[in-house]
Design a protein around this motif. Structure first.
Motif, PDB file in Angstrom:
ATOM      1  N   ARG A   1      55.345  41.302  -5.817  1.00 37.31           N
ATOM      2  CA  ARG A   1      55.588  40.592  -7.083  1.00 37.31           C
ATOM      3  C   ARG A   1      54.839  41.219  -8.247  1.00 37.31           C
ATOM      4  NH1 ARG A   1      60.086  38.220  -7.371  1.00 37.31           N
ATOM      5  NH2 ARG A   1      59.393  36.812  -9.013  1.00 37.31           N
ATOM      6  N   ASP A   2      54.681  42.536  -8.215  1.00 36.18           N
ATOM      7  CA  ASP A   2      54.063  43.239  -9.336  1.00 36.18           C
ATOM      8  C   ASP A   2      55.167  43.556 -10.341  1.00 36.18           C
ATOM      9  OD1 ASP A   2      52.466  44.617 -11.041  1.00 36.18           O
ATOM     10  OD2 ASP A   2      52.195  46.375  -9.747  1.00 36.18           O
ATOM     11  N   ILE A   3      55.521  42.560 -11.147  1.00 39.01           N
ATOM     12  CA  ILE A   3      56.692  42.684 -12.022  1.00 39.01           C
ATOM     13  C   ILE A   3      56.334  42.491 -13.493  1.00 39.01           C
ATOM     14  CG2 ILE A   3      58.310  41.976 -10.222  1.00 39.01           C
ATOM     15  CD1 ILE A   3      58.281  39.167 -11.457  1.00 39.01           C
ATOM     16  N   GLN A   4      55.102  42.768 -13.856  1.00 36.63           N
ATOM     17  CA  GLN A   4      54.686  42.502 -15.227  1.00 36.63           C
ATOM     18  C   GLN A   4      55.512  43.283 -16.249  1.00 36.63           C
ATOM     19  OE1 GLN A   4      50.813  43.953 -16.316  1.00 36.63           O
ATOM     20  NE2 GLN A   4      50.804  45.553 -14.740  1.00 36.63           N
ATOM     21  N   HIS A   5      56.007  44.466 -15.876  1.00 37.53           N
ATOM     22  CA  HIS A   5      56.809  45.260 -16.807  1.00 37.53           C
ATOM     23  C   HIS A   5      58.286  44.870 -16.787  1.00 37.53           C
ATOM     24  CE1 HIS A   5      53.343  47.732 -17.474  1.00 37.53           C
ATOM     25  NE2 HIS A   5      53.299  48.146 -16.224  1.00 37.53           N
ATOM     26  N   TYR A   6      58.674  44.018 -15.846  1.00 40.05           N
ATOM     27  CA  TYR A   6      60.095  43.735 -15.645  1.00 40.05           C
ATOM     28  C   TYR A   6      60.393  42.239 -15.604  1.00 40.05           C
ATOM     29  CZ  TYR A   6      58.942  48.312 -13.725  1.00 40.05           C
ATOM     30  OH  TYR A   6      58.417  49.563 -13.542  1.00 40.05           O
ATOM     31  N   GLN A   7      59.467  41.430 -16.082  1.00 42.05           N
ATOM     32  CA  GLN A   7      59.573  39.980 -15.950  1.00 42.05           C
ATOM     33  C   GLN A   7      60.892  39.442 -16.505  1.00 42.05           C
ATOM     34  OE1 GLN A   7      57.099  37.746 -14.526  1.00 42.05           O
ATOM     35  NE2 GLN A   7      58.994  36.547 -14.553  1.00 42.05           N
ATOM     36  N   GLU A   8      61.367  40.007 -17.614  1.00 41.62           N
ATOM     37  CA  GLU A   8      62.576  39.492 -18.256  1.00 41.62           C
ATOM     38  C   GLU A   8      63.796  39.605 -17.347  1.00 41.62           C
ATOM     39  OE1 GLU A   8      60.512  41.640 -19.531  1.00 41.62           O
ATOM     40  OE2 GLU A   8      59.648  40.703 -21.325  1.00 41.62           O
ATOM     41  N   PHE A   9      63.850  40.649 -16.539  1.00 39.97           N
ATOM     42  CA  PHE A   9      65.001  40.827 -15.646  1.00 39.97           C
ATOM     43  C   PHE A   9      65.035  39.740 -14.569  1.00 39.97           C
ATOM     44  CE2 PHE A   9      64.222  45.244 -17.123  1.00 39.97           C
ATOM     45  CZ  PHE A   9      65.434  45.447 -17.758  1.00 39.97           C
ATOM     46  N   PHE A  10      63.866  39.298 -14.143  1.00 41.17           N
ATOM     47  CA  PHE A  10      63.798  38.250 -13.125  1.00 41.17           C
ATOM     48  C   PHE A  10      64.033  36.873 -13.748  1.00 41.17           C
ATOM     49  CE2 PHE A  10      61.620  41.833 -11.343  1.00 41.17           C
ATOM     50  CZ  PHE A  10      61.950  41.808  -9.999  1.00 41.17           C
ATOM     51  N   THR A  11      63.493  36.668 -14.938  1.00 41.34           N
ATOM     52  CA  THR A  11      63.682  35.389 -15.622  1.00 41.34           C
ATOM     53  C   THR A  11      65.157  35.142 -15.923  1.00 41.34           C
ATOM     54  OG1 THR A  11      61.492  35.585 -16.644  1.00 41.34           O
ATOM     55  CG2 THR A  11      63.030  34.020 -17.635  1.00 41.34           C
ATOM     56  N   SER A  12      65.860  36.186 -16.316  1.00 42.72           N
ATOM     57  CA  SER A  12      67.289  36.072 -16.633  1.00 42.72           C
ATOM     58  C   SER A  12      68.163  36.101 -15.384  1.00 42.72           C
ATOM     59  CB  SER A  12      67.705  37.217 -17.559  1.00 42.72           C
ATOM     60  OG  SER A  12      67.589  38.470 -16.892  1.00 42.72           O
ATOM     61  N   GLN A  13      67.543  36.308 -14.226  1.00 37.16           N
ATOM     62  CA  GLN A  13      68.236  36.408 -12.931  1.00 37.16           C
ATOM     63  C   GLN A  13      69.174  37.611 -12.866  1.00 37.16           C
ATOM     64  OE1 GLN A  13      69.989  32.516 -12.015  1.00 37.16           O
ATOM     65  NE2 GLN A  13      68.132  32.032 -10.878  1.00 37.16           N
ATOM     66  N   ARG A  14      68.909  38.587 -13.709  1.00 40.34           N
ATOM     67  CA  ARG A  14      69.648  39.840 -13.570  1.00 40.34           C
ATOM     68  C   ARG A  14      69.228  40.546 -12.282  1.00 40.34           C
ATOM     69  NH1 ARG A  14      70.890  43.815 -18.651  1.00 40.34           N
ATOM     70  NH2 ARG A  14      72.831  44.651 -17.781  1.00 40.34           N
ATOM     71  N   VAL A  15      67.980  40.330 -11.910  1.00 39.23           N
ATOM     72  CA  VAL A  15      67.482  40.808 -10.622  1.00 39.23           C
ATOM     73  C   VAL A  15      67.109  39.586  -9.790  1.00 39.23           C
ATOM     74  CG1 VAL A  15      65.715  42.156  -9.435  1.00 39.23           C
ATOM     75  CG2 VAL A  15      66.614  42.942 -11.637  1.00 39.23           C
TER      76      VAL A  15
END
Length: 237
Positions: free
Chosen positions: A84-98
């Motif tokens: 869960r080291d996603i600090q650079h990619y948080q928006e992709f997870f929040t939007s459920q794109r990933v």
């Protein structure tokens, strides 16, 4: 603001490109309304997974310039493997794109799509794996209409069973799960001839993601080590 600007320094940085391999890319046949799906199957702890995944995705987009939007799915056996080291990619997870799937948190395999149920077979305990494998084989025969696709799914199931039951040889597994009888039918033989080599090679990225070595994959698929290496090199180009 000038004060904020003073907190930064500008430099032109050369980004060296290394060889990447994406576990799976699902491309829409025609419609640009449907997204491209990138699949990553990760069964071992990897602190660089998300850095590598997004580098692969954006390199793919740069090289292929697809018109479709994209989504990604990451599959783990358990939540404990996910850094869960996603600090650079948080928006992709929040939007459920990933989206992230933990196999041990899914429902019963009978209620899952065949593809997900097949992957979940990997983490099943040996006693449950036998029952689940038989159910999957029956579902594949009934629900998958394409001869080639049916043969490919059965090949993956058989490969997983060989991996899970190393003390049993291929013939014993085929007999135990009714695959030997199926393989004698004209239906299966035609599918086998049509895509035997291709079906085997298509399983290579997923098996590497499970942590198998090239030598182990070659032994399971009954291919040479050189054939496996060539397949990996082609997919990395």
């Amino acid at each position: 603001s000038p004060q904020l600007a003073e907190s930064y320094q500008f430099s032109s940085v050369e980004v060296k490109q290394t060889a990447f391999r994406i576990d799976g890319v699902f491309l829409p046949n025609q419609s640009i309304d449907n997204p491209i799906y990138f699949l990553e199957v990760q069964f071992q702890l990897d602190e660089d997974l998300y850095d590598r995944l997004f580098a692969e995705i954006f390199l793919y987009i740069r090289q292929n310039k697809p018109k479709n939007r994209w989504n990604a799915v990451v599959i783990y056996p358990t939540r404990s493997i996910d850094t869960r080291d996603i600090q650079h990619y948080q928006e992709f997870f929040t939007s459920q794109r990933v989206r992230v799937i933990y196999l041990d948190e899914l429902g019963e395999t009978t209620s899952l799509p065949i593809g997900i149920a097949t992957i979940k077979l990997i983490i099943a305990k040996d006693d449950k794996a036998i029952t689940q494998a038989r159910e999957l084989i029956n579902r594949t025969k009934q629900e998958v209409n394409s001869q080639l696709q049916q043969q490919q799914v059965l090949q993956i199931i058989e490969t997983i069973l060989i991996y899970k039951f190393p003390r049993m040889n291929r013939e014993e597994i085929e007999a135990m799960f009714g695959l030997s009888e199926l393989k004698q039918t004209r239906f299966y033989q035609e599918a086998k001839e049509e895509g035997r080599e291709e079906a085997k090679l298509e399983t290579v990225p997923g098996l590497i993601g499970l942590g198998l070595t090239i030598e182990q994959i070659a032994q399971v698929l009954k291919l040479s080590v050189e054939e496996i290496r060539q397949n990996i090199n082609i997919k990395e180009k």
